[in-house]
Scaffold this active site. Sequence first.
Site, PDB file in Angstrom:
ATOM      1  CG  ASP A 110      18.044 -47.619  39.443  1.00 50.73           C
ATOM      2  OD1 ASP A 110      18.431 -46.818  40.314  1.00 50.73           O
ATOM      3  OD2 ASP A 110      17.931 -48.839  39.639  1.00 50.73           O
ATOM      4  CG  ASP A 175      21.202 -45.987  46.338  1.00 49.20           C
ATOM      5  OD1 ASP A 175      20.927 -45.868  47.545  1.00 49.20           O
ATOM      6  OD2 ASP A 175      21.752 -46.983  45.869  1.00 49.20           O
TER       7      ASP A 175
END
Length: 392
Positions: A110, A175
Amino acid sequence: MIKLTTLWLLSSTVLACTTNNSNTDSILQRAEKQLTVLRASSLQDNNIPRSMNKEGHIRWIETPYDWTEGFWPGTCWMLYQQTQDEKWKEAAIAAQKLIEHHKDLTNDHDLGFIFNNSYGKAYRITGEGQYKQVLIDASNSLITRFNKNVGCLQSWDVVDNWQAERGWKFPVIIDNLMNLEMLFEASNITGDSSYRNIAITHANTTMKNHFRPDGSSYHVIDYDPTTGEVLHKVTAQGFADESAWARGQAWALYGYTMCFRYTRDKRYLDFAEKIAQFILNHPNYPKDGVPYWDFNAPNIPNEIRDASAGAIMASALLELSSYTNGKYLQAASHILDSLDGDTYTAKQGENGNFVLKHSVGSIPHGNEIDVPLNYADYYYIEALIRLKERGL
Ligand code: GLY
C-alpha cells in the site's frame, strides 16, 4: 456543477466554453467548510482521521500502519491547491509527517496509496523538491515486492493476520494497480526507468490474469511465486469469488486510465474503456450512478451503496473523458450530481465532519459498513477539482 445530463448533445469543447464552474466551486467550498472542522480535530489529536465509529466519534488510522493514512494529507493538499490558504498546507505537512517513517516498510503493497497521495500530491501541487526523496524511498521499498517469475508486486504478505488463513502463496489484488502511479512518478523524478518497467510489467500481468471476458475484475489472484502460475481467482472484499466487487472495478478503471496517462499505450486506454463499459452498462448499475457495494450482491436493490467506489469512478471517468473527446463526461458528472445531493453529502457538522456518507470498507470482514471514509472524500474532492479544471 452544470447538469450535463441536459446538455450532453454539445461537445465537451463547446461545454467548456459555454458554462461556468461557480456551482462546482460552491460545492468545493461546502466540502472545505465541513473538513475545516475535521482538520481541527486532526490537529488537536495529532492523528489522521479514517472514518467514524458506531458511537459517532472519529475512527483514527490504525497502528502500526494503515493503507488509508495518505488520503487525509492528500485531501489537505488538494484544499490548499484550491484555497491557497496556508492552514491546509500546515495540516497536510503535520499529517504526512506522522507517517513519513512508513516509507521504509516492505511488508505491504500500500505504499503507493499512502505516499503518492500525500507526498506525491505535495510535490505535484507545490513543485517543492523536498517531497521527492520520500517518494523515491517508498518506491524502493515497494519494488522489493516485485517477483520476476510472476511479473507482479505482491499485495499482501501471508504470514499473519487473516491473510495467513486463506492458504495463498503470492496474492495480488486489483487495488494494487493504484500503487503503480508512484512508480511512474519515481521514474519521472529520478530518470531511472526501472520503477516504470516494474509498473508496466505489473499492469500487463494484471491485464492478462485479473479480468473476465466481460471486462470485470476478480479481486485476488494468487500466484505460484516460483512458476508464475495462477493458483486461485478469488475474493476477499467482494460478495463471491465470481462477483464484481464495486471498488475493485473502480480501482481497475482508475488504474488503467492512469497507466495510459504515463505511457500513452493505447492498450491501456482501450482496456479502461472496456472496464467503463462493463460498469456503466451493467444491469445492476443504479440510476444515480453510485454503485451497490458489489455488482452481484444478492439482494439488489436492497443492498448498501458504496460512495467511495462512486467517487473513484467519477474521478477516473473524468480523466478517461479527457482522452476520449468527452465520452465519459456525462457519466462522471451524473455520479457527482448524486454525490453532491443530500443522500450522500452530510449536513454541516454531521457524519464525523467527513463529507460523504454511505461508503463500505469490507462487508465480508464486517468492517466499516455504511460509514464515511477518508478515501471517499479524497476521490470526491479530486473529481470535483478535475471537473472544475475542465471549466465545468
Ligand atoms: N485497498 C483496499 C480497499 O480498497 O479496500
